[in-house]
Design a protein around this motif. Structure first.
Motif, PDB file in Angstrom:
ATOM      1  N   PRO A  23      55.932  62.304  -4.100  1.00 44.61           N
ATOM      2  CA  PRO A  23      55.049  61.504  -4.954  1.00 44.61           C
ATOM      3  C   PRO A  23      55.226  59.995  -4.757  1.00 44.61           C
ATOM      4  N   PHE A  24      56.454  59.570  -4.516  1.00 43.21           N
ATOM      5  CA  PHE A  24      56.723  58.149  -4.292  1.00 43.21           C
ATOM      6  C   PHE A  24      56.028  57.672  -3.016  1.00 43.21           C
ATOM      7  N   LYS A  25      56.219  58.419  -1.913  1.00 44.35           N
ATOM      8  CA  LYS A  25      55.573  58.054  -0.642  1.00 44.35           C
ATOM      9  C   LYS A  25      54.058  58.045  -0.784  1.00 44.35           C
ATOM     10  N   ALA A  26      53.514  59.066  -1.439  1.00 44.25           N
ATOM     11  CA  ALA A  26      52.061  59.159  -1.609  1.00 44.25           C
ATOM     12  C   ALA A  26      51.522  57.979  -2.419  1.00 44.25           C
ATOM     13  N   ALA A  27      52.228  57.608  -3.467  1.00 44.17           N
ATOM     14  CA  ALA A  27      51.782  56.485  -4.299  1.00 44.17           C
ATOM     15  C   ALA A  27      51.807  55.179  -3.506  1.00 44.17           C
ATOM     16  N   LEU A  28      52.863  54.962  -2.730  1.00 37.90           N
ATOM     17  CA  LEU A  28      52.916  53.747  -1.915  1.00 37.90           C
ATOM     18  C   LEU A  28      51.753  53.713  -0.928  1.00 37.90           C
ATOM     19  N   ALA A  29      51.536  54.817  -0.218  1.00 42.51           N
ATOM     20  CA  ALA A  29      50.469  54.870   0.783  1.00 42.51           C
ATOM     21  C   ALA A  29      49.096  54.676   0.138  1.00 42.51           C
ATOM     22  N   GLU A  30      48.867  55.347  -0.992  1.00 39.04           N
ATOM     23  CA  GLU A  30      47.576  55.211  -1.683  1.00 39.04           C
ATOM     24  C   GLU A  30      47.309  53.773  -2.102  1.00 39.04           C
ATOM     25  N   ASP A  31      48.359  53.069  -2.482  1.00 43.55           N
ATOM     26  CA  ASP A  31      48.213  51.671  -2.916  1.00 43.55           C
ATOM     27  C   ASP A  31      48.294  50.689  -1.755  1.00 43.55           C
ATOM     28  N   GLY A  32      48.467  51.204  -0.526  1.00 43.46           N
ATOM     29  CA  GLY A  32      48.527  50.335   0.650  1.00 43.46           C
ATOM     30  C   GLY A  32      49.819  49.562   0.775  1.00 43.46           C
ATOM     31  N   ILE A  33      50.894  50.079   0.196  1.00 42.11           N
ATOM     32  CA  ILE A  33      52.184  49.377   0.201  1.00 42.11           C
ATOM     33  C   ILE A  33      53.068  49.938   1.313  1.00 42.11           C
ATOM     34  N   PRO A  34      53.493  49.102   2.250  1.00 43.08           N
ATOM     35  CA  PRO A  34      54.392  49.563   3.312  1.00 43.08           C
ATOM     36  C   PRO A  34      55.756  49.954   2.752  1.00 43.08           C
ATOM     37  N   CYS A  35      56.380  50.938   3.380  1.00 41.95           N
ATOM     38  CA  CYS A  35      57.714  51.363   2.951  1.00 41.95           C
ATOM     39  C   CYS A  35      58.797  50.476   3.547  1.00 41.95           C
ATOM     40  N   THR A  36      58.469  49.777   4.634  1.00 44.78           N
ATOM     41  CA  THR A  36      59.434  48.902   5.288  1.00 44.78           C
ATOM     42  C   THR A  36      58.667  47.886   6.132  1.00 44.78           C
ATOM     43  N   ASP A  57      52.660  55.277  10.287  1.00 45.14           N
ATOM     44  CA  ASP A  57      53.721  55.793  11.167  1.00 45.14           C
ATOM     45  C   ASP A  57      53.568  57.274  11.531  1.00 45.14           C
ATOM     46  N   THR A  58      52.488  57.911  11.124  1.00 47.87           N
ATOM     47  CA  THR A  58      52.182  59.326  11.367  1.00 47.87           C
ATOM     48  C   THR A  58      53.088  60.276  10.597  1.00 47.87           C
ATOM     49  N   CYS A  59      53.969  59.763   9.761  1.00 42.95           N
ATOM     50  CA  CYS A  59      54.931  60.594   9.027  1.00 42.95           C
ATOM     51  C   CYS A  59      54.856  60.362   7.527  1.00 42.95           C
ATOM     52  N   GLY A  60      53.695  59.873   7.062  1.00 41.86           N
ATOM     53  CA  GLY A  60      53.488  59.679   5.640  1.00 41.86           C
ATOM     54  C   GLY A  60      53.793  58.295   5.120  1.00 41.86           C
ATOM     55  N   ASN A  61      53.985  57.326   6.017  1.00 43.55           N
ATOM     56  CA  ASN A  61      54.352  55.974   5.594  1.00 43.55           C
ATOM     57  C   ASN A  61      53.456  54.920   6.216  1.00 43.55           C
ATOM     58  N   LEU A  62      53.370  53.811   5.517  1.00 44.44           N
ATOM     59  CA  LEU A  62      52.791  52.606   6.091  1.00 44.44           C
ATOM     60  C   LEU A  62      53.944  51.683   6.454  1.00 44.44           C
ATOM     61  N   VAL A  63      53.813  50.990   7.586  1.00 43.71           N
ATOM     62  CA  VAL A  63      54.851  50.086   8.068  1.00 43.71           C
ATOM     63  C   VAL A  63      54.232  48.723   8.317  1.00 43.71           C
ATOM     64  N   GLN A  64      54.833  47.705   7.739  1.00 38.68           N
ATOM     65  CA  GLN A  64      54.358  46.342   7.966  1.00 38.68           C
ATOM     66  C   GLN A  64      55.046  45.762   9.211  1.00 38.68           C
ATOM     67  N   LEU A  65      54.277  45.085  10.022  1.00 40.08           N
ATOM     68  CA  LEU A  65      54.805  44.317  11.144  1.00 40.08           C
ATOM     69  C   LEU A  65      54.553  42.857  10.814  1.00 40.08           C
ATOM     70  N   PHE A  66      55.492  41.990  11.148  1.00 39.53           N
ATOM     71  CA  PHE A  66      55.294  40.572  10.868  1.00 39.53           C
ATOM     72  C   PHE A  66      55.898  39.723  11.976  1.00 39.53           C
ATOM     73  N   SER A  67      55.371  38.531  12.088  1.00 43.88           N
ATOM     74  CA  SER A  67      55.920  37.544  13.016  1.00 43.88           C
ATOM     75  C   SER A  67      55.697  36.166  12.432  1.00 43.88           C
ATOM     76  N   PRO A  68      56.504  35.203  12.882  1.00 42.94           N
ATOM     77  CA  PRO A  68      56.266  33.828  12.429  1.00 42.94           C
ATOM     78  C   PRO A  68      54.878  33.395  12.864  1.00 42.94           C
ATOM     79  N   SER A  69      54.212  32.633  12.027  1.00 44.08           N
ATOM     80  CA  SER A  69      52.845  32.164  12.364  1.00 44.08           C
ATOM     81  C   SER A  69      52.864  31.125  13.430  1.00 44.08           C
TER      82      SER A  69
END
Length: 130
Positions: A66-79, A118-130
């Motif tokens: 449920p935690f993973k699903a809620a994060l994904a539904e809300d568009g929140i990356p897990c890491t 990530d194909t495993c039930g998670n969203l992952v944020q990527l970032f770099s300096p602007s």
């Protein structure tokens, strides 16, 4: 002084997660130890084999789904992971690996961010300096 040694990501399939995090994102496998039906499975940045380890944890605890699903539904990356150039990395992931991009690269303060699946039930944020 404490330091981060491990960071866990809960995954619904350790084999698929290993393919994504190693073969697609480029992390280097470090530990792969059988533990019953699962494994202690960790990866590191390829240029820092003794650095922080990413642990790909089975998501079988009843609270995790449920935690993973809620994060994904809300568009929140897990890491989040830093890359040298988010725009180039997103183009590589999409073009070379068919990765689903959930949020296209965009400025966010002093960073540029994007979000991928990530194909495993998670969203992952990527970032770099602007």
């Amino acid at each position: 002084m404490p330091k981060v040694s491990y960071c866990s990501v809960f995954v619904d399939d350790q084999d698929r997660a290993l393919r994504f995090y190693a073969d697609v994102l480029g992390f280097a496998p470090k530990h792969d130890v059988p533990l019953g039906e699962h494994r202690w499975l960790t990866l590191t940045a390829p240029d820092d084999p003794d650095g922080t380890e990413l642990s790909l944890e089975p998501d079988e605890h009843p609270a995790v789904g449920p935690f993973k699903a809620a994060l994904a539904e809300d568009g929140i990356p897990c890491t989040a992971f830093e890359v040298p150039d988010v725009v180039a990395e997103v183009a590589r992931l999409r073009g070379d690996h068919g990765v689903t991009v959930v949020q296209e690269p965009m400025p966010a303060g002093p960073r540029t961010i994007a979000v991928v699946d990530d194909t495993c039930g998670n969203l992952v944020q990527l970032f770099s300096p602007s």
